[in-house]
Design an enzyme around this catalytic site. Sequence first.
Site, PDB file in Angstrom:
ATOM      1  N   ASP A  15       0.819  -1.221   0.000  1.00 19.60           N
ATOM      2  CA  ASP A  15       0.000   0.000   0.000  1.00 19.60           C
ATOM      3  C   ASP A  15       0.855   1.275   0.000  1.00 19.60           C
ATOM      4  O   ASP A  15       0.655   2.177   0.832  1.00 19.60           O
ATOM      5  CB  ASP A  15      -0.922   0.029   1.240  1.00 19.60           C
ATOM      6  CG  ASP A  15      -1.706  -1.253   1.435  1.00 19.60           C
ATOM      7  OD1 ASP A  15      -2.144  -1.842   0.431  1.00 19.60           O
ATOM      8  OD2 ASP A  15      -1.888  -1.654   2.600  1.00 19.60           O
ATOM      9  N   GLU A 224     -11.288   0.156  -3.364  1.00 18.71           N
ATOM     10  CA  GLU A 224     -10.434   0.656  -2.281  1.00 18.71           C
ATOM     11  C   GLU A 224      -9.218   1.342  -2.907  1.00 18.71           C
ATOM     12  O   GLU A 224      -9.132   1.506  -4.121  1.00 18.71           O
ATOM     13  CB  GLU A 224     -10.003  -0.486  -1.352  1.00 18.71           C
ATOM     14  CG  GLU A 224      -9.154  -1.553  -2.011  1.00 18.71           C
ATOM     15  CD  GLU A 224      -8.844  -2.733  -1.087  1.00 18.71           C
ATOM     16  OE1 GLU A 224      -9.283  -2.758   0.067  1.00 18.71           O
ATOM     17  OE2 GLU A 224      -8.150  -3.661  -1.560  1.00 18.71           O
TER      18      GLU A 224
HETATM   19  O1  FUB Z   1      -3.161  -3.573   3.524  1.00 17.30           O
HETATM   20  C1  FUB Z   1      -4.469  -3.811   3.984  1.00 17.30           C
HETATM   21  C2  FUB Z   1      -5.466  -3.509   2.913  1.00 17.30           C
HETATM   22  O2  FUB Z   1      -5.206  -4.295   1.766  1.00 17.30           O
HETATM   23  C3  FUB Z   1      -5.437  -2.098   2.405  1.00 17.30           C
HETATM   24  O3  FUB Z   1      -6.013  -1.178   3.267  1.00 17.30           O
HETATM   25  C4  FUB Z   1      -6.144  -2.284   1.117  1.00 17.30           C
HETATM   26  O4  FUB Z   1      -6.066  -1.215   0.242  1.00 17.30           O
HETATM   27  C5  FUB Z   1      -5.490  -3.537   0.596  1.00 17.30           C
HETATM   28  O5  FUB Z   1      -4.278  -3.270  -0.050  1.00 17.30           O
END
Ligand code: FUB
Length: 325
Positions: A15, A224
């Site tokens: 991320d 996301e």
């Molecule tokens: O790293 C945890 C979660 O996985 C992140 O918040 C999302 O975007 C995904 O990458």
Amino acid sequence: MADKDPIVTHVYTADPSAHVFNGKLYVYPSHDRETDIKDNDNGDQYDMSDYHVFSMKEVGGPVTDHGVALKADDVPWVSKQLWAPDAAAKNGKYYLYYPARDKEGIFRIGVAVGDKPEGPFKPEPEPIKDSFSIDPASFVDDDGQAYLYFGGLWGGQLQCYANGAFDSTQLGANEPSDGAALSAKVAKLSDDMLSFASPVTDVVILDASRSPIPASDHDRRFFEAAWMHKYKGKYYFSYSTGDTHFLCYAIGDSPLGPFTYGGRILEPVIGWTTHHSIAEFKGKWYLFYHDSTLSGGRNHLRCVKIREIVYDAEGKIRLKDPQPQ
Ligand code: FUB
């Protein structure tokens, strides 16, 4: 380091949020760690407990690990799961924005303040009022106004807010399958960067016919990993499509949208999640992303990588070199 190698291999990272501060490139990633928790759609296996900040003077040059910048034990409202963070600079200070579950298991977004880009960061004692869900991404516009984008489906709990108020029956659920897709969220940040200075509104993504992307369009709808950058006066909102594993972008004339779908930046990588940032450094533009190659494909043990991107005459984004398989 070739541009498709992990930037570091001594810890797992994911991320990546990249920013240039004081002439150096800083990367603010999640810090993945081993766990016995089995993979599930709620994302319980992403059980991170601290953040490290990394910096480099050149893309492809040595990377400095500045050590622990913030840890869950230092934040009174956090129970677990420090997920994807971001950072911003304003007023001579540095701000780390991060999501985590509170003591009731609900994701909120916190902010911590530091004197240096690499931290350490001192957390505010409460999450940002009216914040919810995950994946905060900050953006400071040329006029100094700062914004925070956020939201993530499924384990990220965005579907709990589909009708405005929090609906606990949707915890662990998928998003509604009818109508317009659920949107990422955005709010203006206050001048001190510690609170929202506007109501939280939808980041609306339209298709070419000016209709909102429908919930059924899993290849293009927001899931996301919100990110905002500006190129030639246009605002680029980029994101992950989650269960179809694409990184896509949409272009608008205002940081608050609406945005028109522009295309894909990255095809699916090894590992379930895909999450990125985009930044300009020394005259070139880069995509910062992750995959799970370093762990041999384990979803929750990822590694950050960098690839150069270019824009065509219409402002469309593509990888400079073809994507490796
Ligand atoms: O790293 C945890 C979660 O996985 C992140 O918040 C999302 O975007 C995904 O990458």
